[in-house]
Design a protein around this motif. Structure first.
Motif, mmCIF file in Angstrom:
data_model
loop_
_atom_site.group_PDB
_atom_site.id
_atom_site.type_symbol
_atom_site.label_atom_id
_atom_site.label_comp_id
_atom_site.label_asym_id
_atom_site.label_seq_id
_atom_site.Cartn_x
_atom_site.Cartn_y
_atom_site.Cartn_z
ATOM 1 N N LYS A 84 -9.614 91.087 60.290
ATOM 2 C CA LYS A 84 -9.531 90.053 58.963
ATOM 3 C C LYS A 84 -10.631 90.643 58.002
ATOM 4 N N ILE B 65 -10.048 90.281 72.314
ATOM 5 C CA ILE B 65 -8.645 90.166 71.285
ATOM 6 C C ILE B 65 -9.076 89.370 70.091
ATOM 7 N N ASN B 66 -10.000 88.396 70.271
ATOM 8 C CA ASN B 66 -10.581 87.661 69.179
ATOM 9 C C ASN B 66 -11.523 88.293 68.409
ATOM 10 N N LYS B 67 -12.287 89.065 69.086
ATOM 11 C CA LYS B 67 -13.130 90.024 68.149
ATOM 12 C C LYS B 67 -12.551 90.816 67.341
ATOM 13 N N SER C 28 -9.508 90.826 66.230
ATOM 14 C CA SER C 28 -8.927 89.951 65.144
ATOM 15 C C SER C 28 -9.681 89.655 63.998
ATOM 16 N N HIS C 29 -10.883 89.205 64.298
ATOM 17 C CA HIS C 29 -11.940 89.065 63.533
ATOM 18 C C HIS C 29 -12.393 89.999 62.440
ATOM 19 N N SER D 217 1.174 87.808 75.209
ATOM 20 C CA SER D 217 1.829 86.879 74.276
ATOM 21 C C SER D 217 3.012 86.075 74.995
ATOM 22 N N GLY E 202 -9.495 87.672 76.276
ATOM 23 C CA GLY E 202 -9.456 86.880 75.121
ATOM 24 C C GLY E 202 -10.505 86.994 74.108
ATOM 25 N N ARG E 203 -11.678 87.259 74.759
ATOM 26 C CA ARG E 203 -12.816 87.498 73.835
ATOM 27 C C ARG E 203 -12.902 88.647 73.221
#
Length: 164
Positions: free
Chosen positions: A26, A18-20, A22-23, A145, A15-16
Motif C-alpha cells: 500500500k 501477510i499484514n506487513k 500488505s502495508h 484464503s 498473519g503478521r
C-alpha cells in the motif's frame, strides 16, 4: 530426548507477515493524481472495476465477493467512487433493480498508468523467486484464503444459532 519445537512469533506468525507485506504494498503503490482523493480501498475497488469491466459486466455483488466485504461497505465505497466521478451505475435492460458498474472517462484516463504500476509492483514482489516457488506460494495463499472464508462462514453459522 526430544526437544519440543516452540512457537516463535517472528518465524511462525503468518498473519503478521501477510499484514506487513500488505502495508508495504500500500505504501509503495504509485497513484495517479486523479485518485488522490480516494482511500486505498476505494483505489483497489476502482482498479478492479477498470480491469474486470474489460472482460465482463461488473456488479456490486462482484465487488463484495472479490474483496470479502459486506454489502453496506461496498455500497459506501461505490457511492464515493460515483460521487468523485470514477464510476456510474447503469440499469441493465433485463432487470431494472440491477445496476452495472461502468468506469467513466475520468477513470479510463488512469487505466494505463495503473496497469503499468501493477506490473512494476509484481516485478518487485517476484524478484529472486523461482516460478516453481511462486506457484507453491500462490497455492498456499489461495488455501489460506479458503481456510479463512470457511472459518468466517462457520462463525456466521454459530452466530445465527446463538441468536435463535
Amino acid at each position: 530426548m526430544d526437544k519440543k519445537e516452540t512457537y516463535d512469533p517472528a518465524r511462525d506468525d503468518v498473519g503478521r507477515l501477510i499484514n506487513k507485506i500488505s502495508h508495504q504494498l500500500k505504501r509503495q503503490m504509485c497513484f495517479h493524481q486523479e485518485e488522490s482523493e480516494l482511500t486505498n480501498m476505494q483505489k483497489r475497488v476502482l482498479h478492479y472495476i477498470l480491469f474486470q469491466s474489460l472482460k465482463k459486466d461488473i456488479y456490486q455483488k462482484d465487488i463484495e465477493k472479490e474483496f470479502q466485504i459486506r454489502r453496506s461497505t461496498a455500497t459506501g465505497i461505490l457511492q464515493l467512487l460515483e460521487k468523485n466521478g470514477f464510476v456510474i451505475r447503469e440499469t441493465v435492460e433485463w432487470d431494472a433493480r440491477l445496476k452495472k458498474l461502468v468506469p467513466t472517462a475520468k477513470a479510463e484516463g488512469v487505466r494505463e498508468e495503473i496497469l503499468s504500476n501493477i506490473r512494476y509492483m509484481e516485478t518487485i514482489l517476484k524478484q529472486g523467486i523461482s516460478q516453481g516457488d511462486m506457484r507453491v506460494c500462490m497455492r498456499v495463499l489461495e488455501q489460506m484464503s479458503t481456510n479463512l472464508l470457511g472459518n468466517e462462514k462457520n462463525n456466521r453459522g454459530e452466530e445465527k444459532q446463538n441468536h435463535e
